[in-house]
Design an enzyme around this catalytic site. Sequence first.
Site, PDB file in Angstrom:
ATOM      1  N   ARG A   1       0.813  -1.330  -0.051  1.00  0.00           N
ATOM      2  CA  ARG A   1       0.084   0.227  -0.147  1.00  0.00           C
ATOM      3  C   ARG A   1       0.927   1.360   0.153  1.00  0.00           C
ATOM      4  O   ARG A   1       0.538   2.152  -0.781  1.00  0.00           O
ATOM      5  CB  ARG A   1      -0.845   0.168   1.294  1.00  0.00           C
ATOM      6  CG  ARG A   1      -1.952  -1.182   1.056  1.00  0.00           C
ATOM      7  CD  ARG A   1      -2.955  -1.254   2.593  1.00  0.00           C
ATOM      8  NE  ARG A   1      -1.941  -1.784   3.540  1.00  0.00           N
ATOM      9  CZ  ARG A   1      -2.367  -1.732   4.722  1.00  0.00           C
ATOM     10  NH1 ARG A   1      -3.494  -1.446   5.160  1.00  0.00           N
ATOM     11  NH2 ARG A   1      -1.412  -2.222   5.701  1.00  0.00           N
ATOM     12  N   SER A   2       1.688   1.466   0.949  1.00  0.00           N
ATOM     13  CA  SER A   2       2.470   2.662   0.878  1.00  0.00           C
ATOM     14  C   SER A   2       3.611   2.892  -0.040  1.00  0.00           C
ATOM     15  O   SER A   2       3.413   4.117  -0.578  1.00  0.00           O
ATOM     16  CB  SER A   2       3.148   2.737   2.284  1.00  0.00           C
ATOM     17  OG  SER A   2       4.388   1.807   2.549  1.00  0.00           O
TER      18      SER A   2
END
Length: 146
Positions: free
Chosen positions: A15-16
């Site tokens: 995600r990041s």
Amino acid sequence: MPRKILAVCLGNICRSPAAEAVLRALLPDDEIDSAGTSNWHVGEPPHPPMIRAARARGYDLAPLRARQFASADFARFDLILAMDARNLSDIEALRPAGNTTPVRLFTDYAPDTGADQVPDPYYTGDYDGALDLIEAAARGLARQPD
């Protein structure tokens, strides 16, 4: 004035890093980075399925490498974006006394989605769904005044 924005998830492999790439595309004048709250994948590239899903949308995650979030990040960044409530709690646990750097859920910038977090595709397998939320939140953040 360019902002310094940090996107944070658990392992910094799905995600990041995807949020980092999307935000870099939308906010080319800002300094964007990503990190994970755990040390499980430090130095590793993003998860191959996320690399492929992001590449299909024009984002290159391959050069990125995972790093762990540190309390020093509070001083380095103007805004810290957590992918879920657990990440936010883990980030806040490292906040130095007196520091006021805002830490927000990334989905706060995508209220129309109804999502309160970006689910972890490492566990759900839904890389495209995670990217949909990340892109929506990034567009919302890009509309915010500096």
